[in-house]
Structures are given as C-alpha cells and as structure tokens.
Scaffold this motif. Structure first.
Motif, PDB file in Angstrom:
ATOM      1  N   THR A 237      -5.907   9.027  -1.460  1.00  0.00           N
ATOM      2  CA  THR A 237      -7.117   9.583  -1.341  1.00  0.00           C
ATOM      3  C   THR A 237      -7.220  10.903  -1.213  1.00  0.00           C
ATOM      4  OG1 THR A 237      -7.512   7.377   0.060  1.00  0.00           O
ATOM      5  CG2 THR A 237      -9.221   9.272   0.318  1.00  0.00           C
TER       6      THR A 237
ATOM      7  N   GLN B 294     -12.786   6.029  -2.397  1.00  0.00           N
ATOM      8  CA  GLN B 294     -12.896   7.035  -1.144  1.00  0.00           C
ATOM      9  C   GLN B 294     -12.484   8.275  -1.668  1.00  0.00           C
ATOM     10  OE1 GLN B 294     -10.558   5.573   2.096  1.00  0.00           O
ATOM     11  NE2 GLN B 294     -11.187   7.480   3.442  1.00  0.00           N
TER      12      GLN B 294
ATOM     13  N   GLN C 133     -13.463   6.958   7.276  1.00  0.00           N
ATOM     14  CA  GLN C 133     -13.630   6.753   5.934  1.00  0.00           C
ATOM     15  C   GLN C 133     -14.700   7.663   5.166  1.00  0.00           C
ATOM     16  OE1 GLN C 133     -13.862   2.688   4.937  1.00  0.00           O
ATOM     17  NE2 GLN C 133     -11.483   2.372   4.859  1.00  0.00           N
TER      18      GLN C 133
ATOM     19  N   ASN D 235      -3.172   4.810   0.857  1.00  0.00           N
ATOM     20  CA  ASN D 235      -4.561   4.693   1.470  1.00  0.00           C
ATOM     21  C   ASN D 235      -4.799   6.161   1.793  1.00  0.00           C
ATOM     22  OD1 ASN D 235      -2.523   4.196   3.407  1.00  0.00           O
ATOM     23  ND2 ASN D 235      -4.149   3.738   4.991  1.00  0.00           N
TER      24      ASN D 235
ATOM     25  N   ASP E 290       1.034  -1.285  -0.060  1.00  0.00           N
ATOM     26  CA  ASP E 290      -0.012   0.061   0.043  1.00  0.00           C
ATOM     27  C   ASP E 290       0.899   1.270  -0.127  1.00  0.00           C
ATOM     28  OD1 ASP E 290      -2.665   1.444   0.481  1.00  0.00           O
ATOM     29  OD2 ASP E 290      -1.547   2.088   2.227  1.00  0.00           O
TER      30      ASP E 290
ATOM     31  N   TRP F 206      -8.630   3.423  -2.267  1.00  0.00           N
ATOM     32  CA  TRP F 206      -8.191   5.071  -2.098  1.00  0.00           C
ATOM     33  C   TRP F 206      -8.848   5.550  -3.201  1.00  0.00           C
ATOM     34  CZ3 TRP F 206      -5.719   6.616  -6.788  1.00  0.00           C
ATOM     35  CH2 TRP F 206      -5.203   5.754  -7.276  1.00  0.00           C
TER      36      TRP F 206
ATOM     37  N   SER G   6       4.132   9.962   1.153  1.00  0.00           N
ATOM     38  CA  SER G   6       3.153   8.463   1.017  1.00  0.00           C
ATOM     39  C   SER G   6       4.333   7.603   1.714  1.00  0.00           C
ATOM     40  CB  SER G   6       3.235   7.796  -0.318  1.00  0.00           C
ATOM     41  OG  SER G   6       2.471   8.640  -0.809  1.00  0.00           O
TER      42      SER G   6
END
Length: 418
Positions: A75, A146, A274, A71, A67, A143, A222
C-alpha cells in the motif's frame, strides 16, 4: 457544501471521500454480525456454532500468512508511485505472484495441521471448505485500491460479497446439520469479491509474469510486517483456538458470541486508519507527528464512548441477540471484554498507522511478538484451569499490554528524532 470543499486540499478531499466509503463498509461490518452471529447461534446450536467459529479462527492465520505483510508495505509503495505518477505494474505483479505461491504453500500446511490433530480431523471438511475465504482475500487487491486511494470501489464490491453471503445464510441455514453450508457460503462471498476486484484492478496495470528480482528490501520489510501480523493474530485468534482445545466447541461458541461483537466495535477505527494511511505515508516526520497529536484525543474519545455503550447497554444487547442461557449467564464477561474497544483503538494508532507510515516495521514486530508471547504464556497457564473466564481476562489484558508497549515505542521514537 461548496464552501466546505474549498477548505480542503485535493489530498484532503480524497482522504475524506475514502473515509466516507470505508465508514459505509464498516457500518455494514457492524450491522451484519448483529444479524449473522445470533442467527447462526440460534439455527446451528452452540456446539456447531462454536465449531464454525473455531474454523474461522484458524483461517485468520491463513489469511495473514498469504497476505505476508503486503497490506502495509505494498500500500505504501503504491501510494508513493501514485504521487510520482509512475507505473504500478511491477510492484502489483510482484505482490500478486508472491500471494499465489503463498496460497498453495499455506493450503498444504493447513492440510498437514488438520489431518495431524484429531481435534481438527474429526471435522476436516469445515476447515478445508473455509479456505475459500483465504483464496478470496488473496486475490482481492485491497492494498492496491487503498494505495491509489479508490476505496469507494472496494466498498461496493465488499457490500456485494457480504450481501451474497448473508442472503444465502438466511435462505439455507435452518438446522444444526447445515453447518457445512456456512463456510461454503462465506467462501462464495469472498471469492466473488476477489474475482471482481482483481478484474477491475487490471485496468490500472499491464500484465507481467513472475519476476522477483530487485525487490529484496521490499520482501524483507514485508516479512517484518508479516511477523508482526502473525504475532498480532496470536493475540486474537489463538484465544479461540486454545479455548477450543481445552474447553470444547460450546464454550468457543460463548466466547465467539461476545468476541465477534467486540471485534465489530474494535474495527470502528479501521476506516480512519485505512483512509489516512496513504496520506500520512507521504508526509514529512513533523507533519506525521502533528497528525498524531490531533488523532490521539479523538481516538480516545471514540473508545470511551464505545465502551460506555457496551457497559450500559450490554445486558439488553446480549439478551436481545442470543437465546442460549450459557451466553446470557456470562454477560459480565462481555463487559470486561468490551474494554478492548478503548485499548485497541489507541494501540492501533501507533501499530497500524504511525509505525507503518514511518517504516518502523522492526518496532512494530517487536511490539506484536512481545504481546503474542504474553498472550500465549498466560493462556496456556490459566485457560486449562479457568476456561472462558481466563480467555476473556487474558485477551483484555493483552490489549492493555499492547497499548503500554505502543506508548513506550512512540515516546522512544519521539526522543530519537526530536
């Protein structure tokens, strides 16, 4: 209903719809462990059940590694592009190709780890077959959906995957010798969901080949999130792995029987965070803090209610779900572990929602690393001596420590930008 709709803005309606979809998905996440975990414990026996759970703990690190923090960072970027009505394609494929590269690298590292330690190499197949979960997660662009706030689609796809996995388990797991089917069926479910969601996402973007230019800061952010996520998983998955090394598969089975139920309770906060995250990411600082002041008492109330249910109904739930006496004899430890339902909800409010929305990735990383070090140090000191009891206490106290750090850093941010 029409009167209620008029009270909400367009953005707030979207948040409400996404939250509703995520509540359905999370409801499934509560229900399925109540069916699957006791079923596996009964059909496989505690030793094989513990082995399968040990492999799942190792896969957690693989999922987080592939990931790479996207995430949260991706997003947020997608949510901002949505607001500006821009093209998602560039950022989408920078994330997609980075994940594909990581998928190969992580698999090579996994093979090196599995075949370097006898503890893993004795049952190498269960670990390698479990990697299908990582593949499915890597190609599933949660991601992205979302960020564009279309969580209902994710809900439908996830439901399909979980139903496939559950049906296959109940049809084909009948004895301890079937334990290898568990990672196979789990992988089938995740890969099916990943492929379907990837195909669905392509209608929103134009195909691009690998191009990593001009995104140094994005990958840097990230990496900070990735470091935080790895550290946070040390505070979760490492507990099962360390316990497995020192106490064996059966004891891991006891711990997993409790921990999976507590994880379901802990995840009751996920739909809230979320659904709100893209919305909060777009807001000004003052509005972010107003939202936090409203959420804190709500989350605290949910946590207290959740723990009350665990404490007063814990004996009945465990005796109903499991048959192995070694699990039933340790119900008191389940109630101690249940405190995580209170601590984690409030700490996640800062670490999962506020800090990423504020781009406080460095703060978040520092919190997670300190908690991970705390967890590892005390686990390696006490688990070899006290086994399961030490793992439960260290896991619970680590969550309390996480909450303490979250409060500390939130107050620091309030003072810095008063």
């Amino acid at each position: 209903m029409s009167k209620l709709s008029k009270k909400f803005s367009g953005e707030e309606k979207t948040v409400a719809k996404n939250y509703g979809a995520l509540v359905i998905l999370q409801g499934l996440n509560y229900l399925l462990p109540l069916l699957i975990i006791p079923f596996l414990e009964r059909q496989l026996g505690l030793e094989k059940f513990g082995l399968v759970m040990l492999a799942q703990y190792l896969m957690v690190f693989c999922v987080v590694s592939t990931d790479f923090g996207f995430n949260l960072t991706a997003t947020r970027e997608i949510a901002l592009i949505k607001e500006q009505k821009g093209d998602y394609s560039i950022i989408y494929f920078k994330v997609f190709w980075a994940r594909m590269i990581l998928l190969v690298l992580v698999f090579l590292i996994l093979m090196a780890v599995v075949f370097s330690f006898e503890r893993f190499s004795q049952n190498w197949a269960v670990y390698l077959l479990s990697y299908g979960v990582v593949i499915g997660q890597a190609i599933f662009p949660v991601w992205f959906f979302q960020g564009i706030e279309k969580m209902r689609l994710i809900t439908i796809i996830n439901v399909i995957a979980k139903v496939i996995f559950t049906v296959l388990l109940f049809l084909f797991i009948t004895k301890p010798g079937d334990f290898l089917n568990v990672p196979i069926f789990n992988s089938i479910g995740f890969i099916t969901a990943g492929v379907i969601s990837f195909i669905m996402s392509l209608k929103h973007v134009s195909w691009r080949w690998p191009d990593f230019d001009g995104t140094k800061n994005f990958y840097k952010e990230s990496f900070l999130v990735f470091s935080s996520n790895i550290a946070s998983q040390v505070s979760v998955a490492a507990n099962g792995l360390i316990l497995g090394f020192f106490a064996g598969d059966a004891v891991v089975g006891v711990y997993s029987a409790f921990e999976k139920l507590i994880l379901a309770a802990k995840n009751m906060y996920v739909p809230i965070y979320q659904a709100i995250y893209p919305y909060m990411s777009r807001k000004e600082l003052k509005e972010k803090r107003t939202m936090m002041s409203k959420l804190i008492p709500i989350i605290a109330g949910i946590g207290i209610l959740g723990y009350a249910i665990i404490y007063f109904l814990g004996d009945w739930v465990i005796e109903l779900l499991y048959k192995d006496q070694r699990i039933i004899d340790n119900i008191s430890l389940f109630k101690v572990l249940g405190l995580i339902a209170v601590f984690s909800g409030l700490s996640m409010l800062f670490n999962v929602l506020y800090a990423p929305a504020r781009k406080l990735f460095k703060y978040r990383m520092q919190i997670m690393i300190m908690a991970a070090i705390f967890n590892l140090v005390f686990s390696f000191i006490f688990v070899p001596i006290y086994g399961l009891k030490a793992t439960v206490l260290v896991a619970t106290i680590t969550e309390l420590f996480l909450l303490f750090l979250a409060v500390l850093y939130y107050k620091k941010d309030l003072k810095t930008y008063a």
